[in-house]
Scaffold this motif. Structure first.
Motif, mmCIF file in Angstrom:
data_model
loop_
_atom_site.group_PDB
_atom_site.id
_atom_site.type_symbol
_atom_site.label_atom_id
_atom_site.label_comp_id
_atom_site.label_asym_id
_atom_site.label_seq_id
_atom_site.Cartn_x
_atom_site.Cartn_y
_atom_site.Cartn_z
ATOM 1 N N UNK A 186 20.774 75.136 62.640
ATOM 2 C CA UNK A 186 21.484 75.971 61.669
ATOM 3 C C UNK A 186 20.626 76.233 60.432
ATOM 4 N N UNK A 187 19.838 75.257 60.038
ATOM 5 C CA UNK A 187 19.054 75.346 58.804
ATOM 6 C C UNK A 187 17.585 75.699 59.052
ATOM 7 N N UNK A 211 14.877 65.570 53.706
ATOM 8 C CA UNK A 211 15.854 65.684 52.627
ATOM 9 C C UNK A 211 16.932 66.702 52.951
ATOM 10 N N UNK A 212 16.525 67.814 53.534
ATOM 11 C CA UNK A 212 17.479 68.847 53.938
ATOM 12 C C UNK A 212 18.441 68.303 54.995
ATOM 13 N N UNK A 213 17.907 67.614 55.998
ATOM 14 C CA UNK A 213 18.755 67.110 57.085
ATOM 15 C C UNK A 213 19.690 65.997 56.604
ATOM 16 N N UNK A 246 20.841 63.331 47.790
ATOM 17 C CA UNK A 246 20.374 63.056 49.146
ATOM 18 C C UNK A 246 19.027 63.725 49.409
ATOM 19 N N UNK A 247 18.826 64.913 48.862
ATOM 20 C CA UNK A 247 17.536 65.593 49.033
ATOM 21 C C UNK A 247 16.409 64.739 48.445
ATOM 22 N N UNK A 271 10.882 74.281 52.387
ATOM 23 C CA UNK A 271 10.109 73.034 52.417
ATOM 24 C C UNK A 271 8.802 73.227 51.644
ATOM 25 N N UNK A 272 8.529 72.318 50.748
ATOM 26 C CA UNK A 272 7.331 72.394 49.911
ATOM 27 C C UNK A 272 7.583 72.984 48.539
#
Length: 220
Positions: free
Chosen positions: A141-142, A163-165, A199-200, A150-151
């Motif tokens: 999905x992401x 971090x995203x997951x 969380x990220x 990312x980055x």
């Protein structure tokens, strides 16, 4: 003056003699008093005792056992996340009804093919499979956001895939999209006040390349 020096010298020699006598002894230690005869000193760990906590299902037909001491690997990622969610307790149920080691809600479980939450709570192996399936689904999905963000730096932190997951596990992939695409202005918080941004940051930098994006990922 000479009298005082002589007194100090006499005192010093007396103390030295006493210290020598206190530490010098001809006594021999009888080692027979300290025998280990009759004691079971075999501390070998049997591989059969490896816990299901560290079992990761790779797909429907194969699985692999990992060590818990894996730093920034995928297993390190999932164990760190589990510790934050529940203390790593498969039997945990929080005040909002989220279940298990990774704190799944019933609606998320249904998306990955699990329709019996009570059975899920009693099955550590199924909980591990559920985590992998849900992470694979969230990664699909992401996928575009992972590629695009990312980055980059948002709210003072470098965005990473892990971090995203992790944030998607906390808040759902939709909330993570909103956070990223608003450059941190839309920062979802759960019922305990834990945010996407937190969380990220906390789960940044783990290697989640092991997870393959899968739109139709199921735990069973």
């Amino acid at each position: 003056m000479v009298k005082h020096i002589a007194s100090y010298l006499t005192l010093t020699l007396t103390i030295s003699a006493l210290l020598y006598l206190s530490f010098h002894s001809d006594e021999t230690i009888d080692l027979s008093k300290y025998s280990t005869e009759g004691l079971n000193l075999n501390y070998t760990v049997n591989d059969d005792n490896v816990q299901d906590d560290y079992l990761l299902a790779l797909n429907e037909n194969s699985e692999e056992v990992f060590s818990p001491y894996l730093g920034k690997s995928f297993v390190g990622f999932k164990e760190a996340l589990a510790f934050k969610e529940s203390g790593g307790n498969y039997n945990s149920v929080n005040t909002y009804g989220y279940l298990g080691k990774y704190q799944f809600g019933a609606s998320t479980l249904r998306l990955i093919g699990i329709n019996n939450p009570a059975q899920f709570l009693k099955n550590p192996r199924l909980q591990e499979k559920a985590f992998l399936a849900n992470t694979a689904r969230n990664k699909w999905i992401l996928r575009r956001d992972i590629k695009n963000f990312v980055g980059k730096r948002i709210n003072g932190i470098i965005v990473t895939e892990s971090g995203i997951l992790a944030a998607a596990h906390l808040a759902g992939p939709g909330s993570v999209k909103q956070y990223l695409r608003s450059y941190g202005l839309d920062n979802f918080a759960d019922g305990y006040g834990t945010t996407v941004h937190y969380y990220m940051k906390r789960f940044s930098g783990y290697d989640t390349s092991f997870v393959k994006a899968d739109k139709k990922a199921k735990a069973i």
